[in-house]
Design a protein around this motif. Sequence first.
Motif, PDB file in Angstrom:
ATOM      1  N   VAL A 162      48.230  35.290  44.598  1.00 65.56           N
ATOM      2  CA  VAL A 162      46.794  35.425  44.360  1.00 65.56           C
ATOM      3  C   VAL A 162      46.685  36.397  43.197  1.00 65.56           C
ATOM      4  CG1 VAL A 162      44.600  36.250  45.276  1.00 65.56           C
ATOM      5  CG2 VAL A 162      46.217  35.023  46.759  1.00 65.56           C
ATOM      6  N   MET A 163      46.120  35.935  42.104  1.00 61.52           N
ATOM      7  CA  MET A 163      46.274  36.688  40.873  1.00 61.52           C
ATOM      8  C   MET A 163      44.945  37.016  40.205  1.00 61.52           C
ATOM      9  SD  MET A 163      48.602  35.409  37.771  1.00 61.52           S
ATOM     10  CE  MET A 163      48.546  36.223  36.196  1.00 61.52           C
ATOM     11  N   ARG A 164      44.797  38.291  39.884  1.00 59.82           N
ATOM     12  CA  ARG A 164      43.671  38.690  39.026  1.00 59.82           C
ATOM     13  C   ARG A 164      44.245  39.344  37.782  1.00 59.82           C
ATOM     14  NH1 ARG A 164      38.217  41.791  40.570  1.00 59.82           N
ATOM     15  NH2 ARG A 164      37.818  39.664  41.265  1.00 59.82           N
ATOM     16  N   HIS A 165      43.698  38.950  36.626  1.00 59.68           N
ATOM     17  CA  HIS A 165      44.253  39.450  35.359  1.00 59.68           C
ATOM     18  C   HIS A 165      43.120  39.593  34.352  1.00 59.68           C
ATOM     19  CE1 HIS A 165      46.949  39.760  31.894  1.00 59.68           C
ATOM     20  NE2 HIS A 165      47.935  39.969  32.748  1.00 59.68           N
ATOM     21  N   SER A 166      43.270  40.564  33.453  1.00 62.22           N
ATOM     22  CA  SER A 166      42.192  40.808  32.495  1.00 62.22           C
ATOM     23  C   SER A 166      42.177  39.802  31.346  1.00 62.22           C
ATOM     24  CB  SER A 166      42.319  42.221  31.921  1.00 62.22           C
ATOM     25  OG  SER A 166      43.566  42.329  31.267  1.00 62.22           O
ATOM     26  N   GLN A 167      43.229  38.998  31.198  1.00 63.48           N
ATOM     27  CA  GLN A 167      43.258  38.045  30.084  1.00 63.48           C
ATOM     28  C   GLN A 167      42.870  36.653  30.571  1.00 63.48           C
ATOM     29  OE1 GLN A 167      43.467  39.108  27.210  1.00 63.48           O
ATOM     30  NE2 GLN A 167      45.007  40.696  26.957  1.00 63.48           N
ATOM     31  N   SER A 168      41.941  36.047  29.851  1.00 66.20           N
ATOM     32  CA  SER A 168      41.566  34.667  30.163  1.00 66.20           C
ATOM     33  C   SER A 168      42.795  33.777  30.046  1.00 66.20           C
ATOM     34  CB  SER A 168      40.507  34.176  29.175  1.00 66.20           C
ATOM     35  OG  SER A 168      39.364  34.987  29.233  1.00 66.20           O
ATOM     36  N   GLY A 169      42.980  32.929  31.047  1.00 65.35           N
ATOM     37  CA  GLY A 169      44.090  31.978  30.969  1.00 65.35           C
ATOM     38  C   GLY A 169      45.402  32.479  31.535  1.00 65.35           C
ATOM     39  N   ALA A 170      45.450  33.718  32.019  1.00 57.20           N
ATOM     40  CA  ALA A 170      46.719  34.246  32.528  1.00 57.20           C
ATOM     41  C   ALA A 170      47.253  33.428  33.717  1.00 57.20           C
ATOM     42  CB  ALA A 170      46.591  35.727  32.877  1.00 57.20           C
ATOM     43  N   PRO A 171      46.437  33.111  34.729  1.00 58.87           N
ATOM     44  CA  PRO A 171      46.968  32.309  35.839  1.00 58.87           C
ATOM     45  C   PRO A 171      47.380  30.898  35.402  1.00 58.87           C
ATOM     46  CG  PRO A 171      44.713  33.036  36.311  1.00 58.87           C
ATOM     47  CD  PRO A 171      45.040  33.501  34.935  1.00 58.87           C
ATOM     48  N   HIS A 172      46.642  30.372  34.448  1.00 60.42           N
ATOM     49  CA  HIS A 172      46.954  29.080  33.859  1.00 60.42           C
ATOM     50  C   HIS A 172      48.362  29.108  33.256  1.00 60.42           C
ATOM     51  CE1 HIS A 172      44.664  25.503  32.297  1.00 60.42           C
ATOM     52  NE2 HIS A 172      45.794  25.381  31.626  1.00 60.42           N
ATOM     53  N   PHE A 173      48.623  30.178  32.508  1.00 54.97           N
ATOM     54  CA  PHE A 173      49.927  30.361  31.875  1.00 54.97           C
ATOM     55  C   PHE A 173      51.034  30.461  32.924  1.00 54.97           C
ATOM     56  CE2 PHE A 173      52.845  33.972  30.955  1.00 54.97           C
ATOM     57  CZ  PHE A 173      53.727  33.300  30.129  1.00 54.97           C
ATOM     58  N   GLY A 178      40.266  35.600  39.479  1.00 57.16           N
ATOM     59  CA  GLY A 178      39.490  36.112  38.340  1.00 57.16           C
ATOM     60  C   GLY A 178      40.378  36.374  37.146  1.00 57.16           C
ATOM     61  N   ASP A 179      40.132  35.644  36.034  1.00 53.67           N
ATOM     62  CA  ASP A 179      40.918  35.879  34.814  1.00 53.67           C
ATOM     63  C   ASP A 179      39.995  36.134  33.631  1.00 53.67           C
ATOM     64  OD1 ASP A 179      40.168  33.099  34.906  1.00 53.67           O
ATOM     65  OD2 ASP A 179      41.749  32.589  33.475  1.00 53.67           O
ATOM     66  N   GLY A 180      40.044  37.336  33.116  1.00 54.42           N
ATOM     67  CA  GLY A 180      39.269  37.702  31.921  1.00 54.42           C
ATOM     68  C   GLY A 180      37.826  37.260  32.051  1.00 54.42           C
ATOM     69  N   ARG A 181      37.375  36.531  31.027  1.00 53.81           N
ATOM     70  CA  ARG A 181      36.017  36.000  31.054  1.00 53.81           C
ATOM     71  C   ARG A 181      36.027  34.532  31.436  1.00 53.81           C
ATOM     72  NH1 ARG A 181      34.142  37.745  24.986  1.00 53.81           N
ATOM     73  NH2 ARG A 181      34.694  39.941  25.098  1.00 53.81           N
ATOM     74  N   HIS A 182      37.172  34.050  31.879  1.00 49.28           N
ATOM     75  CA  HIS A 182      37.304  32.600  32.038  1.00 49.28           C
ATOM     76  C   HIS A 182      36.678  32.075  33.322  1.00 49.28           C
ATOM     77  CE1 HIS A 182      40.060  29.012  33.014  1.00 49.28           C
ATOM     78  NE2 HIS A 182      39.100  28.592  32.244  1.00 49.28           N
ATOM     79  N   GLU A 183      37.354  32.276  34.480  1.00 49.70           N
ATOM     80  CA  GLU A 183      36.805  31.739  35.722  1.00 49.70           C
ATOM     81  C   GLU A 183      37.114  32.673  36.893  1.00 49.70           C
ATOM     82  OE1 GLU A 183      36.135  28.002  37.075  1.00 49.70           O
ATOM     83  OE2 GLU A 183      36.645  26.869  35.258  1.00 49.70           O
ATOM     84  N   HIS A 184      36.304  32.549  37.913  1.00 48.64           N
ATOM     85  CA  HIS A 184      36.519  33.216  39.188  1.00 48.64           C
ATOM     86  C   HIS A 184      36.139  32.168  40.229  1.00 48.64           C
ATOM     87  CE1 HIS A 184      36.856  36.007  42.321  1.00 48.64           C
ATOM     88  NE2 HIS A 184      36.066  36.974  41.920  1.00 48.64           N
ATOM     89  N   PRO A 185      37.024  31.178  40.394  1.00 46.19           N
ATOM     90  CA  PRO A 185      36.605  29.972  41.118  1.00 46.19           C
ATOM     91  C   PRO A 185      36.322  30.183  42.605  1.00 46.19           C
ATOM     92  CG  PRO A 185      38.933  29.834  40.528  1.00 46.19           C
ATOM     93  CD  PRO A 185      38.389  31.039  39.837  1.00 46.19           C
ATOM     94  N   THR A 186      37.016  31.111  43.271  1.00 46.23           N
ATOM     95  CA  THR A 186      36.722  31.269  44.703  1.00 46.23           C
ATOM     96  C   THR A 186      35.341  31.893  44.886  1.00 46.23           C
ATOM     97  OG1 THR A 186      37.893  33.396  44.789  1.00 46.23           O
ATOM     98  CG2 THR A 186      39.134  31.438  45.450  1.00 46.23           C
ATOM     99  N   GLN A 187      34.953  32.784  43.973  1.00 44.52           N
ATOM    100  CA  GLN A 187      33.618  33.369  44.055  1.00 44.52           C
ATOM    101  C   GLN A 187      32.561  32.259  43.905  1.00 44.52           C
ATOM    102  OE1 GLN A 187      32.461  36.664  44.523  1.00 44.52           O
ATOM    103  NE2 GLN A 187      30.455  35.671  44.577  1.00 44.52           N
ATOM    104  N   ALA A 188      32.779  31.371  42.935  1.00 42.82           N
ATOM    105  CA  ALA A 188      31.813  30.286  42.730  1.00 42.82           C
ATOM    106  C   ALA A 188      31.740  29.396  43.962  1.00 42.82           C
ATOM    107  CB  ALA A 188      32.201  29.463  41.507  1.00 42.82           C
TER     108      ALA A 188
END
Lengths: 335, 429
Positions: A117-128, A143-153
Amino acid sequence: MPETSRDLQLTADGELRHFLAIEGLDQALLTRILDTADSFIEVGERTIKKVPLLRGRTVVNLFFEPSTRTRSTFELAAKRLSADVLNLDIGTSATSKGESLSDTLLNLRAMASDMFVMRHSQSGAPHFVAQSVTPDVAIINAGDGRHEHPTQAMLDMLTIRQHMKTFRGLRVAIVGDVQHSRVARSQIRALNTLGVDEVRLIAPDTLLPHEPEALGARVFHRMEEGLRNVDVIIMLRLQHERMEGALLPSESEFYRMYGLTREKLAYANPGALVMHPGPINRGVEIESAVADGPQSVILGQVTNGIAVRMAVMSMSMGGQLNERQSATGEGVAST
Amino acid sequence: MKWRVDNVHPVIDGEPAAEATSALVVDGRIAALGAGLSGERVEREVDGAGQWLLPGLIDLNCHLPEPGSDRGGSIESETRAAARGGFTTVCTTPDTSPVNDSSAVTHLIRDVAERNGHTRVLPVGALTRGLEGERLSDMAGLTRAGCVALGNGGHATASSRVLRRCMAYAHTFDIRLFLQPENASLASDGCAHDGLVAARMGLPGIPEVAETTAVNELLMLAEETGANLHIGPLSCARSVTLVRAAKEAGHSVTAEVGIAHLVATEAAIEGYNGTFHSRPPLRTEADRRALLEGVESGVIDAIVSQHRPSDKAAKLAPFPETQPGLSTVESTLSLGLERVAAGELSRGALLRALTSGPARVLGLDAPTIAEDSVADLTLVAPEQHWMPAVGSLYSAGPHLPVMERELPGVVMLTAVDGRIRHEHEGDGS
């Protein structure tokens, strides 16, 4: 070549194997997540709040950014699924010693982790990570950078569905700092995929992306216009740093123009839901009387968070195990 | 060495001659040109049937990672890649480690290039010490040591006052400036074009105005100080418009564009594809079209590789943390020919932007295929194809804009000063 968000997240059979972003997931899958979460709500009401779906599996909470609430709900969700949970505060350990993200994760994988379960300040980090580092460990984006926080949504979607029964015909307004908000990006995608009538963004230009229409929403600059006829209002949290970055003059001016007061709430449809991903800045984004008022569902959102996280964790683990089984013949765990 | 190539079509000012001919190379020069040279005794005969004989290609912007860490190649490996790409001259950027801000570093680069290089290497020195944008480098000393120009190596000079003084001082000694336009405070922590794709992916954007305000500033300061300004790589349509207006007003500015910006757009970074993390960022399709048009019309004088080899690990990170830049020097000509085949650029404009255009920027005579001209030569088989693939590249950097796709144009032979430095192996497929 990098895969599309859809290919990366789903198995060949269309099952979830990573949960990285709402983008790329279709309505049927999002609905299945909500249905699964609904079934887990009941678990939270039992005396023994556990199901054995992740028994014997190791979930590592990797928070490269500080978080209390999201991390606690993920931890609770994993424990209710009977997983072994390891919490790592990465901000103060490996990467500060110069170890690269890839090396840190490869080490953790070597400890037989099944899920990050990963949170990172850079957009796309979990994707990478899902693509290039540990594709055989289920990655849940916290939650990754400004990209997405899908469980919150998704927990917001669950809340909306509980109250409104359907997404069809709804108008939803998202108010505040859209530009820096991963929550907003996930919400807009989820709302559009689930079939709402219209998503609106209400913010000054400094808090909107350069081309906000790219996100699939209609842009308003004034609350009076943007809130008219809406059924759901989602207020975003305003970070104090925004004042220093010259994006806004002051919190009080923001409250005057965009804060949700009883007076502004009256522009929306009667009985419109008031939501906020938290933590709330009272008197900045929202008036206390509204936050605690009859239309607010903010606390219900927190309860739903555990159920939604249980849903995506169990579903991703399932997809991941089926994939491993077809690749190596490893048996699927209990139940 | 004395050698001869037969049946080739010499390319003059970007246009291949209809008639095939022979060229005899003796002691680094084209000794004779024309039919009836077959009687001459030579050490090598090359059959150039169906091929173009070009004056050697010139790259104004090529990062050679030496001095520096050995992870992203060397002068040897990267000039070998350049020769394979048909280049006979590359200008190496000042952002080496240590920075090329002293004559000692310049001499080191020239010595290593002399010993191990496969092309001519023309160093570009740093405009300010350490490229920090605060104090002037020893500009005259650097040019005396062999720097053909001074530049910012992609590091924006934050202070307009420092920039103005750099230009005034450079003008005093008639020093050429290679400046990449970027307004540092507008670019801020951005890593992608501030447009549709970055908005969706949640990537901090670099707005177009980060470039256009810098282009404007550079043009105005050059106009006032009289500095000899070469600007680029450009990334957006409005920059082309600004440079065109300056040229029409009679300013002597020149400009360049990187090959990646002619072949790719912001769409290439979808899926957080760090390979296409570039600086300046890849922008929109309209920008790409305008840049091509700029090359076509001559507003943009040179196409550069903007080659930046980096090892595999440099791109193995979350997108914003990946190292910007692509390995392009081996494929620049072929990628350009692919645009020609697609009808987006004329052959003449492409070839001029790789030969006479950059030569003009450097103040050199127009390169040509003529008797007694220097034998910096590139032999190209335009109808043959090759496929860039991991493991078969000469560059230490594996990040090409195109992989596993057939590209037109095989460089059959590259000669520098009459010496054959690259020859194509295999059947050209």
